[in-house]
Write a protein that holds these residues in place. Structure first.
Motif, PDB file in Angstrom:
ATOM      1  N   GLU A  22      22.323 -86.051  70.978  1.00  0.00           N
ATOM      2  CA  GLU A  22      21.490 -85.112  70.232  1.00  0.00           C
ATOM      3  C   GLU A  22      20.705 -84.229  71.196  1.00  0.00           C
ATOM      4  O   GLU A  22      20.352 -84.659  72.295  1.00  0.00           O
ATOM      5  N   GLU A  23      20.416 -83.020  70.751  1.00  0.00           N
ATOM      6  CA  GLU A  23      19.512 -82.135  71.462  1.00  0.00           C
ATOM      7  C   GLU A  23      18.413 -81.714  70.483  1.00  0.00           C
ATOM      8  O   GLU A  23      18.696 -81.131  69.439  1.00  0.00           O
ATOM      9  N   LYS A  25      15.145 -79.502  69.909  1.00  0.00           N
ATOM     10  CA  LYS A  25      14.564 -78.304  70.523  1.00  0.00           C
ATOM     11  C   LYS A  25      13.392 -77.760  69.712  1.00  0.00           C
ATOM     12  O   LYS A  25      13.165 -76.560  69.674  1.00  0.00           O
ATOM     13  N   GLU A  26      12.628 -78.649  69.075  1.00  0.00           N
ATOM     14  CA  GLU A  26      11.527 -78.182  68.241  1.00  0.00           C
ATOM     15  C   GLU A  26      10.328 -77.696  69.055  1.00  0.00           C
ATOM     16  O   GLU A  26       9.577 -76.841  68.594  1.00  0.00           O
ATOM     17  N   HIS A  27      10.112 -78.246  70.235  1.00  0.00           N
ATOM     18  CA  HIS A  27       9.020 -77.740  71.073  1.00  0.00           C
ATOM     19  C   HIS A  27       9.357 -76.335  71.571  1.00  0.00           C
ATOM     20  O   HIS A  27      10.524 -75.994  71.789  1.00  0.00           O
ATOM     21  N   GLU A  28       8.319 -75.527  71.775  1.00  0.00           N
ATOM     22  CA  GLU A  28       8.504 -74.144  72.207  1.00  0.00           C
ATOM     23  C   GLU A  28       8.011 -73.919  73.628  1.00  0.00           C
ATOM     24  O   GLU A  28       7.756 -72.783  74.032  1.00  0.00           O
ATOM     25  N   GLY A  29       7.879 -74.987  74.392  1.00  0.00           N
ATOM     26  CA  GLY A  29       7.466 -74.878  75.782  1.00  0.00           C
ATOM     27  C   GLY A  29       7.818 -76.145  76.520  1.00  0.00           C
ATOM     28  O   GLY A  29       8.306 -77.124  75.933  1.00  0.00           O
ATOM     29  N   TYR A 354      16.527 -91.211  76.546  1.00  0.00           N
ATOM     30  CA  TYR A 354      15.821 -90.019  76.099  1.00  0.00           C
ATOM     31  C   TYR A 354      15.290 -89.296  77.331  1.00  0.00           C
ATOM     32  O   TYR A 354      14.594 -89.901  78.154  1.00  0.00           O
ATOM     33  N   THR A 355      15.611 -88.022  77.458  1.00  0.00           N
ATOM     34  CA  THR A 355      15.108 -87.220  78.573  1.00  0.00           C
ATOM     35  C   THR A 355      14.373 -86.007  78.026  1.00  0.00           C
ATOM     36  O   THR A 355      14.776 -85.422  77.020  1.00  0.00           O
ATOM     37  N   THR A 356      13.278 -85.637  78.698  1.00  0.00           N
ATOM     38  CA  THR A 356      12.571 -84.409  78.347  1.00  0.00           C
ATOM     39  C   THR A 356      12.485 -83.530  79.583  1.00  0.00           C
ATOM     40  O   THR A 356      12.497 -84.015  80.709  1.00  0.00           O
ATOM     41  N   ALA A 361      13.310 -79.072  75.716  1.00  0.00           N
ATOM     42  CA  ALA A 361      14.173 -79.900  74.868  1.00  0.00           C
ATOM     43  C   ALA A 361      14.029 -81.385  75.197  1.00  0.00           C
ATOM     44  O   ALA A 361      13.765 -81.757  76.343  1.00  0.00           O
ATOM     45  N   MET A 362      14.205 -82.210  74.178  1.00  0.00           N
ATOM     46  CA  MET A 362      14.428 -83.640  74.386  1.00  0.00           C
ATOM     47  C   MET A 362      15.884 -83.912  74.053  1.00  0.00           C
ATOM     48  O   MET A 362      16.384 -83.498  72.997  1.00  0.00           O
ATOM     49  N   ARG A 363      16.552 -84.559  74.963  1.00  0.00           N
ATOM     50  CA  ARG A 363      17.959 -84.886  74.751  1.00  0.00           C
ATOM     51  C   ARG A 363      18.131 -86.397  74.649  1.00  0.00           C
ATOM     52  O   ARG A 363      17.441 -87.157  75.334  1.00  0.00           O
ATOM     53  N   VAL A 364      19.056 -86.801  73.795  1.00  0.00           N
ATOM     54  CA  VAL A 364      19.359 -88.211  73.567  1.00  0.00           C
ATOM     55  C   VAL A 364      20.787 -88.455  74.020  1.00  0.00           C
ATOM     56  O   VAL A 364      21.717 -87.768  73.580  1.00  0.00           O
ATOM     57  N   TRP A 365      20.942 -89.465  74.899  1.00  0.00           N
ATOM     58  CA  TRP A 365      22.235 -89.721  75.525  1.00  0.00           C
ATOM     59  C   TRP A 365      22.698 -91.151  75.239  1.00  0.00           C
ATOM     60  O   TRP A 365      21.878 -92.056  75.066  1.00  0.00           O
TER      61      TRP A 365
END
Length: 409
Positions: A22-23, A25-29, A354-356, A361-365
């Motif tokens: 998952e990606e 992308k709700e944060h704007e910074g 989980y990576t930020t 973006a926060m990505r889920v791997w």
């Protein structure tokens, strides 16, 4: 609330989105902090967009459970305690949020500059700041209380910004101190600063006990052993120093890195350190000997964060990637590509990484299949200290084959 996520990749090939589930992308910074709750059910992120967000770590995709709005500027730090989320920001305030309603219940005011780190312990919230101070706050604060009732300690002594902070609990006396607070006489705080020192503080008395002086650069990260006897500090001077906490005396200097130390994690009898020199090193704490180096091909990429989980060392880099190494062999097990800026934080739970990133973006791997332990559903402190039995046996043999002082053990 919807997660606003996109399902991307998920394959096990060698392409850009390998293992990506998952990606978000709700944060704007840029995302500046990422914390996982003790029961591994909740993730909190804080961003340059002046918001923090709560995410469910139990759903697929992770559901956004609430948006925490109120800070006047970027959110720099976050922590959780009880049923509350606490966030600190560049606006000098700390905010207390209800996990269930996302309501801001209280705003802590007193710091003069941005909040750098937050942690919760018992009845207290502890903050460090660019204003050179550390403050201890009452967790159960409300608007009916005075400022003096809410801010219990102001720890002053550092000459520059204070960043890392560690709490070491003393022997539990089961009672209250003279102020009616649940503080044990042996409760300690240790802080690290840009002024090149670390300091230990009595939480009960609110006074500095020892100053740890030997670094020539800012103290960027630190950790302690489980018993709270030894302190491990990493610095911009490329060194890691091992200290006797009670005596305030340095015991050994570890010189293996060639650039600033950026992160440090004690795991059982081992310690993992990450550096701007692009490497992570594994050390035997009793001897201060480096037994493994985890390298990547891009020598210009600094290590930003490191975590140990189930026999795997996870590393985030400034070159937009995260990598997973086998802790024992130091071989590269998996590479996670897709972010477009530095990977600032990472956590692992229930077979997912989980990576930020500074890309917002926060990505889920998919982090399963690398170790029998990696599919564990909890990642509490005991998980982080559990090594593969095979690695333990190898370490026992290493210790048997080497002689020398055990740093006072």
């Amino acid at each position: 609330m919807g997660s606003g996520s996109s399902k991307v990749g998920g394959g096990r090939g060698k392409g850009k989105d390998s293992y990506l589930q998952e990606e978000l992308k709700e944060h704007e910074g840029s995302i500046n902090c990422l914390v996982l709750s003790e029961d591994c059910s909740l993730i909190v992120t804080g961003s340059d967009d002046a918001t923090a967000r709560m995410w469910s770590a139990l759903t697929e995709p992770p559901e956004c459970l609430g948006v925490l709005r109120g800070h006047q500027g970027r959110v720099t730090s976050a922590t959780m305690g009880g049923t509350y989320v606490f966030t600190g920001g560049i606006d000098t305030t700390i905010r207390k949020w209800d996990m269930c309603t996302s309501e801001c219940l209280y705003t802590y005011k007193g710091h003069m500059q941005q909040i750098n780190r937050l942690l919760c312990s018992g009845d207290f919230v502890i903050s460090t700041s660019y204003d050179k101070t550390t403050r201890v706050w009452l967790m159960e604060a409300d608007d009916a209380m005075s400022v003096d009732e809410v801010c219990l300690r102001v720890l002053e002594g550092h000459q520059r910004a204070v960043y890392p902070v560690v709490f070491i609990p003393g022997k539990d006396t089961g009672g209250l101190n003279e102020e009616g607070l649940r503080i044990n006489p042996g409760d300690l705080l240790i802080t690290g600063s840009m002024d090149t020192t670390a300091r230990s503080w009595s939480l009960d008395m609110g006074m500095c006990l020892k100053v740890f002086r030997q670094h020539t650069g800012a103290v960027t990260c630190m950790d302690t052993d489980e018993a709270g006897r030894f302190l491990y500090t990493g610095s911009h001077d490329c060194q890691v120093i091992i200290w006797n906490i009670i005596a305030g005396r340095s015991l050994k200097i570890l010189d293996g890195h060639k650039d600033a130390i950026t992160c440090l994690k004690v795991v059982n009898r081992l310690m993992y350190t990450g550096s701007a020199d692009s490497t992570v090193k594994c050390w035997v704490r009793e001897y201060g000997d480096c037994t493994r180096t985890y390298k990547q091909s891009n020598a210009e990429a600094s290590v930003v964060c490191v975590s140990f989980h189930g026999g795997i060392v996870f590393v985030g880099y400034t070159d937009c990637t995260a990598k997973a190494f086998d802790a024992k062999s130091s071989s590269l097990k998996r590479e996670f590509r897709g972010h477009t800026d530095a990977v600032n934080h990472l956590v692992v739970t229930a077979g997912r990484l989980y990576t930020t990133s500074s890309d917002g973006a926060m990505r889920v791997w998919d982090a399963s299949g690398m170790s029998d332990q990696i599919t564990a559903t909890r990642q509490d402190n005991s998980d982080l200290r559990d090594l593969d039995r095979e690695l333990e046996l190898e370490l026992d043999q290493y210790l048997d084959d080497n002689t020398g002082d055990l740093l006072g053990n």
